[in-house]
Write an enzyme that holds these catalytic residues in place. Structure first.
Site, short mmCIF file in Angstrom:
data_model
loop_
_atom_site.label_atom_id
_atom_site.label_comp_id
_atom_site.label_asym_id
_atom_site.label_seq_id
_atom_site.Cartn_x
_atom_site.Cartn_y
_atom_site.Cartn_z
N CYS A 268 0.83 -1.20 0.00
CA CYS A 268 0.00 0.00 0.00
C CYS A 268 0.87 1.25 0.00
CB CYS A 268 -0.94 -0.02 1.20
SG CYS A 268 -2.09 -1.41 1.20
N LYS B 90 9.35 1.45 -10.91
CA LYS B 90 10.73 1.71 -11.23
C LYS B 90 11.46 2.21 -9.98
CE LYS B 90 8.52 4.86 -12.15
NZ LYS B 90 7.39 5.34 -11.32
N ARG C 139 14.41 11.79 6.02
CA ARG C 139 15.02 10.58 5.48
C ARG C 139 14.83 10.53 3.95
NH1 ARG C 139 15.79 5.88 8.14
NH2 ARG C 139 14.27 6.45 9.73
N ALA D 251 0.99 4.07 -5.13
CA ALA D 251 -0.19 3.28 -5.46
C ALA D 251 -1.45 4.01 -5.05
CB ALA D 251 -0.12 1.92 -4.77
#
Length: 329
Positions: free
Chosen positions: A18, A103, A175, A22
């Site tokens: 999830c 990708k 991050r 998406a």
């Protein structure tokens, strides 16, 4: 065709994970694609999967392996982190499922070669989700260039830079993943789109690790067999840039928002020629919906899968060469 036969006219897709891409782009786009039906969504947390199925349909599944066991899934979409792509692609192929993977497909050339070999042996489609290639704006730019809009192409340039994410790392700092191969994938693939195969790496560099993560930025110089160069830059501590330009013997052009184009956006191609600047409006398009259709049509119509796996290998080889050049800089 391997695996269970798809429902007539529609490819039944299960989603492994999830991820943000998406939720924001791919699944809403699949709902608009008549050749696709989302039949299941898997997450490590069933509550998260249910949040997705409430919006996009299908059955919520606890765990990726259980989704691969389902008879109502002909293919899977893999939006997991890059380091998990090959593992779950191989598991999906072993379960007889076609695979559309985000990708970059692989973080190592050897892994890409292994997965492609297995897909070919299994007679299954393996496709990398370079959605931007399926936006009509790029075909139009290629047509205009081929017709001589800017004369003979002398240089290609592309940049993809994105700001730091707000989520914090262990020391309270934002991050980010390494720029290679995830962020660099876009300008590298765009260079291949306009300059073709056979690109060689003349040089590359990466910025040393920063407090925000490994290799936060980089650049590369590629050269086509024709001698035309591609200057590429990418990074994850940058003001946003997402575009490319071509410089020719009679002018130059520039396209912004080239890789993350909203469905409703009317792209503007900026052309400088003979001291005059013009903007050419291009058609809005839905590249996420389009690539879902390309994937489904290839399976449903029994098309040759080879071009899709060859594209994965060509990209992985070029990224590998860029990485090796940067390591020796």
């Amino acid at each position: 065709m391997s695996g269970t036969e798809p429902k007539a006219g529609r490819l039944r897709i299960g989603v492994l994970g999830c991820a943000d891409i998406a939720e924001r782009r791919m699944l809403p786009s699949m709902l608009r694609q008549p050749l696709v039906e989302v039949t299941a969504v898997a997450s490590r947390r069933i509550e998260r999967a249910r949040q997705f199925t409430e919006r996009f349909g299908g059955s919520a599944v606890a765990g990726y392996e259980r989704l691969l066991e389902r008879d109502d899934v002909d293919a899977v979409y893999v939006p997991l982190p890059p380091e998990l792509h090959v593992e779950w692609t191989l598991r999906a192929l072993a379960a007889g499922k076609h695979v559309l993977c985000e990708k970059p497909f692989a973080t190592r050339l050897a892994d890409a070669e292994k997965a492609v070999s297995f897909a070919r042996e299994s007679g299954l489609l393996l496709m990398e989700n370079f959605m931007f290639l399926h936006h009509s704006q790029h075909a139009e730019v290629r047509r205009l260039v081929a017709e001589g809009l800017i004369g003979e192409v002398q240089l290609f340039g592309s940049e993809f830079g994105i700001p730091l994410r707000p989520d914090a790392g262990p020391q309270g700092l934002p991050r980010r993943a390494s720029t290679l191969p995830e962020v660099a994938a876009y300008p590298i693939r765009a260079a291949r789109l306009f300059l073709g195969d056979g690109l060689r790496v003349a040089g590359a560099q990466v910025r040393p690790d920063s407090p925000y993560g490994p290799q936060p930025s980089g650049s590369a110089l590629l050269v086509a067999p024709s001698g035309v160069a591609a200057q590429l830059a990418y990074g994850v501590e940058h003001g946003y840039r997402s575009g490319y330009g071509l410089w020719g013997s009679e002018g130059r052009l520039r396209l912004e928002r080239a890789f993350s184009t909203p469905d409703e956006l009317t792209p503007l191609l900026r052309v400088e020629r003979g001291g005059t600047v013009t903007e050419i409006p291009l058609e809005a398009d839905r590249h996420f919906t389009n690539i879902a259709g390309v994937f489904a049509r290839a399976v449903l119509c029994g098309e040759d899968f080879t071009p899709h796996t060859e594209a994965i290998l060509a990209h992985a080889r070029l990224v590998d060469e860029v990485e090796r050049a940067a390591a020796s800089f």
